[in-house]
Motif scaffolding. Structure first.
Motif, PDB file in Angstrom:
ATOM      1  N   GLU A  84       0.845  -0.985   0.136  1.00 45.11           N
ATOM      2  CA  GLU A  84      -0.105   0.399   0.210  1.00 45.11           C
ATOM      3  C   GLU A  84       0.941   1.074   0.079  1.00 45.11           C
ATOM      4  OE1 GLU A  84      -3.479   2.062   2.972  1.00 45.11           O
ATOM      5  OE2 GLU A  84      -2.849  -0.093   3.289  1.00 45.11           O
ATOM      6  N   MET A  85       2.378   1.148   0.573  1.00 44.76           N
ATOM      7  CA  MET A  85       2.816   1.939   1.264  1.00 44.76           C
ATOM      8  C   MET A  85       4.354   2.599  -0.253  1.00 44.76           C
ATOM      9  SD  MET A  85       1.148   4.422   2.911  1.00 44.76           S
ATOM     10  CE  MET A  85      -0.075   4.131   4.294  1.00 44.76           C
ATOM     11  N   PHE A  86       4.681   1.509  -0.517  1.00 48.32           N
ATOM     12  CA  PHE A  86       5.635   1.208  -1.203  1.00 48.32           C
ATOM     13  C   PHE A  86       5.403   0.114  -2.355  1.00 48.32           C
ATOM     14  CE2 PHE A  86       6.009  -0.883   2.432  1.00 48.32           C
ATOM     15  CZ  PHE A  86       6.646  -2.127   2.394  1.00 48.32           C
ATOM     16  N   PHE A  87       6.487   0.237  -3.331  1.00 44.94           N
ATOM     17  CA  PHE A  87       6.999  -0.910  -4.227  1.00 44.94           C
ATOM     18  C   PHE A  87       8.442  -1.706  -3.798  1.00 44.94           C
ATOM     19  CE2 PHE A  87       3.864   0.941  -8.094  1.00 44.94           C
ATOM     20  CZ  PHE A  87       2.935   0.468  -6.579  1.00 44.94           C
ATOM     21  N   LEU A  88       8.720  -3.374  -4.411  1.00 44.32           N
ATOM     22  CA  LEU A  88       9.624  -3.876  -4.160  1.00 44.32           C
ATOM     23  C   LEU A  88       9.490  -4.045  -5.405  1.00 44.32           C
ATOM     24  CD1 LEU A  88       9.313  -6.084  -0.697  1.00 44.32           C
ATOM     25  CD2 LEU A  88      10.215  -3.406  -1.198  1.00 44.32           C
ATOM     26  N   GLU A  89      11.069  -3.190  -6.608  1.00 42.53           N
ATOM     27  CA  GLU A  89      11.211  -3.611  -7.495  1.00 42.53           C
ATOM     28  C   GLU A  89      12.601  -4.460  -7.425  1.00 42.53           C
ATOM     29  OE1 GLU A  89       8.534  -3.193  -9.412  1.00 42.53           O
ATOM     30  OE2 GLU A  89       7.168  -1.771  -9.207  1.00 42.53           O
ATOM     31  N   ALA A  90      12.539  -4.868  -9.006  1.00 47.54           N
ATOM     32  CA  ALA A  90      14.685  -5.342  -9.250  1.00 47.54           C
ATOM     33  C   ALA A  90      14.960  -4.656  -9.721  1.00 47.54           C
ATOM     34  CB  ALA A  90      14.476  -6.806 -10.549  1.00 47.54           C
ATOM     35  N   ILE A  91      14.697  -3.177  -9.992  1.00 48.73           N
ATOM     36  CA  ILE A  91      15.350  -2.378 -11.135  1.00 48.73           C
ATOM     37  C   ILE A  91      14.646  -0.694 -10.062  1.00 48.73           C
ATOM     38  CG2 ILE A  91      15.819  -3.169 -12.546  1.00 48.73           C
ATOM     39  CD1 ILE A  91      13.787  -1.823 -14.302  1.00 48.73           C
ATOM     40  N   GLY A  92      15.480   0.062  -9.781  1.00 44.61           N
ATOM     41  CA  GLY A  92      14.948   1.205  -9.761  1.00 44.61           C
ATOM     42  C   GLY A  92      16.001   2.342  -9.516  1.00 44.61           C
ATOM     43  N   TRP A 101       6.596   7.669   5.744  1.00 49.44           N
ATOM     44  CA  TRP A 101       7.808   7.573   4.922  1.00 49.44           C
ATOM     45  C   TRP A 101       8.224   5.806   4.799  1.00 49.44           C
ATOM     46  CZ3 TRP A 101       8.577  11.396   1.573  1.00 49.44           C
ATOM     47  CH2 TRP A 101      10.113  11.058   0.619  1.00 49.44           C
ATOM     48  N   PRO A 102       8.133   4.736   4.203  1.00 45.08           N
ATOM     49  CA  PRO A 102       8.737   3.966   4.271  1.00 45.08           C
ATOM     50  C   PRO A 102      10.247   3.843   4.639  1.00 45.08           C
ATOM     51  CG  PRO A 102       9.070   4.254   1.876  1.00 45.08           C
ATOM     52  CD  PRO A 102       8.216   5.166   2.806  1.00 45.08           C
ATOM     53  N   ILE A 109      18.892   0.839  10.654  1.00 39.46           N
ATOM     54  CA  ILE A 109      18.564   1.754   9.681  1.00 39.46           C
ATOM     55  C   ILE A 109      19.043   1.194   8.532  1.00 39.46           C
ATOM     56  CG2 ILE A 109      16.611   3.417   8.055  1.00 39.46           C
ATOM     57  CD1 ILE A 109      15.604   3.973  11.266  1.00 39.46           C
ATOM     58  N   ILE A 110      18.719   0.956   7.567  1.00 43.71           N
ATOM     59  CA  ILE A 110      19.567   0.608   6.697  1.00 43.71           C
ATOM     60  C   ILE A 110      18.955   1.414   5.277  1.00 43.71           C
ATOM     61  CG2 ILE A 110      20.695  -1.267   6.636  1.00 43.71           C
ATOM     62  CD1 ILE A 110      18.793  -2.763   4.656  1.00 43.71           C
ATOM     63  N   LEU A 111      17.921   2.108   4.676  1.00 48.06           N
ATOM     64  CA  LEU A 111      17.860   2.905   3.798  1.00 48.06           C
ATOM     65  C   LEU A 111      16.177   3.130   4.291  1.00 48.06           C
ATOM     66  CD1 LEU A 111      17.631   3.987   0.673  1.00 48.06           C
ATOM     67  CD2 LEU A 111      16.437   1.243   0.515  1.00 48.06           C
ATOM     68  N   VAL A 112      16.804   4.871   4.332  1.00 43.76           N
ATOM     69  CA  VAL A 112      14.978   5.317   3.592  1.00 43.76           C
ATOM     70  C   VAL A 112      15.351   6.136   2.770  1.00 43.76           C
ATOM     71  CG1 VAL A 112      14.076   7.207   4.776  1.00 43.76           C
ATOM     72  CG2 VAL A 112      15.873   5.940   6.259  1.00 43.76           C
ATOM     73  N   PRO A 113      14.413   5.599   1.817  1.00 42.88           N
ATOM     74  CA  PRO A 113      13.933   5.714  -0.204  1.00 42.88           C
ATOM     75  C   PRO A 113      14.386   7.080  -0.245  1.00 42.88           C
ATOM     76  CG  PRO A 113      12.381   4.226   0.156  1.00 42.88           C
ATOM     77  CD  PRO A 113      13.254   4.416   1.812  1.00 42.88           C
TER      78      PRO A 113
END
Length: 414
Positions: free
Chosen positions: A318-326, A378-379, A388-392
């Motif tokens: 709902e709040m984000f997509f998990l993609e193979a590219i970006g 925000w994810p 915490i390793i990532l805040v897009p």
């Protein structure tokens, strides 16, 4: 009666209480052979409410008009404002019956005297940035509500019913003064001279012309706000701002509670030099300014989420997509030792080790001028030990900065 508002090819739901207003309205429509369906709600709050119901049913039976009655249970009403609850019950009933007849058109018997009462109430409450009185056409709960009697005085309706021998029943509570409207109807309005009434109506007409003009001008901004739930207020002309603020507030607050004082205070706050401001406009609603952006946050919009993954997956949440590219700023290399990972919304006290040292997420958001409403959802990507390793789009943990991403967390723009 303003017949220009009506069409004989359309089926209309007619709200009929049994009083002189609605009975005169129903008879006028029947006499002109409009396609109508009568709807009556018996709240059973008065000892004589069954008389109203019988009056409506008998008329409809005698004139071959489809009639539907909803008998409410007084125990189903809470301690909150009865008028508001009754209104919701009424319109839900209209909607249900309208669906059966494939119509969303409702005709109500509000008249000249009701308009005058509304204007006086609005003036007492300090409501001056909205339409004064009652509109002849409005949308309520998805229904198109039409009021063709707004130019007709109540005394004319009494005379009409007498001439046509139309039976009606007076609601005795209309003559009490427990509610503001009743007090205005029975104590304030009778004290006004004919000239004073005409002056009030003329002033309202002039104000409404200005309001309607400004409503047309703010329409694109209102649509933008509805779509994005946020807008840069500086793009709206200063003179249009009060009407725009009223328009977006009335979607979340009962309109009578939106006073000139409230609108003026909000304008004062957003035009101040403070970059971030929250104004509590009701128990459950916050008006938010973040830099030049303004938004409204209701309690039910403060969403928390927390999703756990045991392996790399590509999915749409709902709040984000998990993609193979970006984009590189949305990507991170997750190794087997990192699992399970959690993706959640930011929480107070969150910190992250960046190339510039340990930073609070709240400071990173501020530095990037991220609106507070967006910060709440925000994810944030967290490895199994809580790091915490990532805040897009915002920052990446220094230990993950130079590795090739194998998953991209794409934040959705809400």
């Amino acid at each position: 009666m303003n017949w220009e508002l009506l069409d004989k090819q359309t089926t209309y739901i007619v709200g009929v209480s049994g009083g002189v207003d609605s009975m005169a309205l129903l008879d006028m429509l029947v006499e002109k052979q409009y396609q109508v369906v009568a709807c009556h709600v018996n709240y059973h709050f008065r000892q004589d409410s069954d008389i109203d119901q019988k009056n409506v049913v008998d008329y409809c039976h005698a004139h071959c008009v489809d009639c539907h009655v909803y008998e409410a249970n007084p125990d189903d009403f809470g301690k909150e404002n009865f008028q508001h609850q009754a209104r919701a019950v009424r319109y839900h009933f209209y909607e249900t019956i309208g669906t059966n007849y494939q119509t969303d058109k409702v005709i109500l018997g509000h008249h000249y005297d009701d308009v005058l009462e509304n204007i006086v109430m609005q003036q007492q409450r300090g409501n001056c940035y909205n339409y004064q009185g009652i509109r002849s056409k409005t949308k309520i709960f998805g229904l198109e509500v039409i009021r063709p009697l707004l130019d007709t005085k109540k005394e004319s309706l009494y005379a009409y019913c007498k001439k046509r021998n139309v039976t009606y029943h007076e609601d005795y509570t209309n003559f009490q003064t427990h509610f503001t409207r009743d007090k205005i109807r029975n104590e304030v309005i009778p004290q006004l001279t004919k000239e004073q009434k005409e002056t009030i109506m003329l002033q309202a007409t002039i104000l409404n012309q200005d309001i309607l003009k400004k409503e047309a001008q703010i329409a694109p901004y209102y649509q933008q706000f509805k779509e994005n739930e946020i807008i840069d207020y500086t793009q709206i002309e200063t003179e249009l701002l009060p009407v725009f603020l009223y328009a977006i507030l009335k979607d979340v607050i009962h309109p009578p509670k939106i006073s000139k004082t409230l609108i003026d205070e909000i304008i004062k706050q957003i035009q101040s030099e403070k970059p971030n401001i929250e104004v509590k406009v009701s128990v459950n609603v916050l008006f938010i300014k973040e830099y030049n952006n303004i938004s409204i946050l209701a309690k039910n919009q403060q969403l928390d989420y927390c999703l756990k993954y045991d392996k790399i997956v590509y999915a749409r949440e709902e709040m984000f997509f998990l993609e193979a590219i970006g984009h590189i700023d949305e990507g991170v290399c997750i190794e087997e030792s990192d699992f399970p990972i959690t993706i959640r919304n930011a929480q107070p006290g969150d910190r992250m080790i960046t190339s510039g040292g340990t930073k609070r997420l709240s400071r990173l958001f501020i530095d990037r001028k991220i609106p507070k409403k967006m910060r709440r959802i925000w994810p944030v990507v967290v490895r199994n030990d809580g790091t915490i390793i990532l805040v897009p789009r915002i920052a990446k943990n220094i230990n993950y900065l130079y590795t090739k991403p194998n998953v991209y967390v794409v934040k959705l723009d809400h």
